[in-house]
Design a protein around this motif. Sequence first.
Motif, short mmCIF file in Angstrom:
data_model
loop_
_atom_site.label_atom_id
_atom_site.label_comp_id
_atom_site.label_asym_id
_atom_site.label_seq_id
_atom_site.Cartn_x
_atom_site.Cartn_y
_atom_site.Cartn_z
N PRO A 93 0.79 -1.23 0.00
CA PRO A 93 0.00 0.00 0.00
C PRO A 93 0.83 1.28 0.00
CG PRO A 93 -0.91 -1.57 1.54
CD PRO A 93 0.40 -2.13 1.09
N GLU A 94 2.01 1.24 0.62
CA GLU A 94 2.83 2.45 0.70
C GLU A 94 4.26 2.20 0.24
OE1 GLU A 94 2.47 3.99 4.64
OE2 GLU A 94 0.32 4.29 4.46
N GLY A 95 4.44 1.22 -0.62
CA GLY A 95 5.79 0.90 -1.06
C GLY A 95 5.84 0.57 -2.53
N PRO A 96 7.04 0.28 -3.02
CA PRO A 96 7.22 0.01 -4.45
C PRO A 96 6.67 -1.36 -4.84
CG PRO A 96 9.27 -0.35 -3.28
CD PRO A 96 8.29 0.22 -2.28
N SER A 97 6.57 -1.58 -6.14
CA SER A 97 6.07 -2.86 -6.66
C SER A 97 7.20 -3.87 -6.80
CB SER A 97 5.39 -2.65 -8.01
OG SER A 97 6.33 -2.17 -8.97
N ALA A 98 8.24 -3.70 -6.00
CA ALA A 98 9.38 -4.62 -5.97
C ALA A 98 9.34 -5.42 -4.68
CB ALA A 98 10.68 -3.83 -6.06
N PRO A 99 9.87 -6.63 -4.69
CA PRO A 99 9.88 -7.45 -3.48
C PRO A 99 10.73 -6.82 -2.37
CG PRO A 99 10.52 -8.75 -5.40
CD PRO A 99 10.47 -7.32 -5.82
N SER A 100 10.22 -6.90 -1.16
CA SER A 100 10.98 -6.43 0.00
C SER A 100 11.92 -7.55 0.46
CB SER A 100 10.02 -6.07 1.13
OG SER A 100 9.37 -7.24 1.60
N GLU A 101 12.79 -7.23 1.41
CA GLU A 101 13.65 -8.27 1.98
C GLU A 101 12.81 -9.35 2.64
OE1 GLU A 101 16.81 -6.85 4.49
OE2 GLU A 101 17.41 -5.32 3.05
N THR A 102 11.71 -8.95 3.27
CA THR A 102 10.81 -9.93 3.89
C THR A 102 10.18 -10.82 2.84
OG1 THR A 102 10.35 -8.42 5.71
CG2 THR A 102 8.78 -10.20 5.36
N ASP A 103 9.77 -10.24 1.71
CA ASP A 103 9.20 -11.05 0.62
C ASP A 103 10.20 -12.11 0.18
OD1 ASP A 103 6.85 -9.51 0.63
OD2 ASP A 103 7.58 -8.19 -0.97
N ALA A 104 11.45 -11.71 0.02
CA ALA A 104 12.49 -12.66 -0.42
C ALA A 104 12.74 -13.74 0.65
CB ALA A 104 13.79 -11.93 -0.75
N ALA A 105 12.73 -13.33 1.91
CA ALA A 105 12.98 -14.29 2.99
C ALA A 105 11.85 -15.32 3.11
CB ALA A 105 13.15 -13.55 4.31
N GLN A 106 10.64 -14.93 2.69
CA GLN A 106 9.50 -15.83 2.84
C GLN A 106 9.11 -16.56 1.56
OE1 GLN A 106 6.53 -13.24 4.61
NE2 GLN A 106 7.35 -13.60 6.65
N ALA A 107 9.74 -16.24 0.45
CA ALA A 107 9.41 -16.89 -0.82
C ALA A 107 9.81 -18.36 -0.76
CB ALA A 107 10.11 -16.19 -1.97
N THR A 108 8.90 -19.24 -1.15
CA THR A 108 9.18 -20.67 -1.04
C THR A 108 8.80 -21.45 -2.29
OG1 THR A 108 7.04 -21.05 -0.02
CG2 THR A 108 8.90 -20.71 1.46
N TRP A 109 8.25 -20.79 -3.30
CA TRP A 109 7.78 -21.50 -4.49
C TRP A 109 8.69 -21.19 -5.67
CZ3 TRP A 109 3.76 -24.95 -5.18
CH2 TRP A 109 3.02 -25.22 -4.03
N PRO A 110 9.70 -22.03 -5.92
CA PRO A 110 10.61 -21.76 -7.03
C PRO A 110 9.90 -21.78 -8.37
CG PRO A 110 11.04 -23.93 -6.09
CD PRO A 110 10.02 -23.27 -5.22
N ASP A 111 10.35 -20.91 -9.24
CA ASP A 111 9.87 -20.81 -10.62
C ASP A 111 8.41 -20.39 -10.72
OD1 ASP A 111 12.44 -21.66 -11.47
OD2 ASP A 111 11.85 -23.73 -11.09
#
Length: 146
Positions: A93-111
């Motif tokens: 809501p108040e940030g860019p359309s790029a992944p945050s560090e938290t998004d990267a830390a929680q990503a678990t679905w490769p490809d």
Amino acid sequence: MTSSSTLVVPVEIRNALLERAREGAPEEICGVFGGECDPAPDGRSRVRSQYPAENVAEAPRTRYRIAPEEQLAIFEELEGDGEDIVGFYHSHPEGPSAPSETDAAQATWPDRSYLIVSLEPLEVGSWRWREDEAGGRFERERLILE
């Protein structure tokens, strides 16, 4: 980092996500995409449907989390409809359309694709999660609206 993968999203689904993100602000919204998934590095995945989910994160203004039971129910529904798990979406809501560090830390679905809706500035970005020797990284992918 940019990859040569592509995510094709119907304009109606993009518009529905923008509206839901506006209505959900200041909290993040989230959900799952169903459709056709091509996980190859130069693959083209196509969204056919979106499955909204409740954001159950402890801090929903800056994080998103789908309850495991709800995620499983969504997976069963889309697979029952003959669709692949294309990826996930959420809003910033108040940030860019790029992944945050938290998004990267929680990503678990490769490809799989991770689409992010930003409200300030208003834009939509799409990223593929790629696993590597360092654990993983997001690669920006082409987003085509049809």
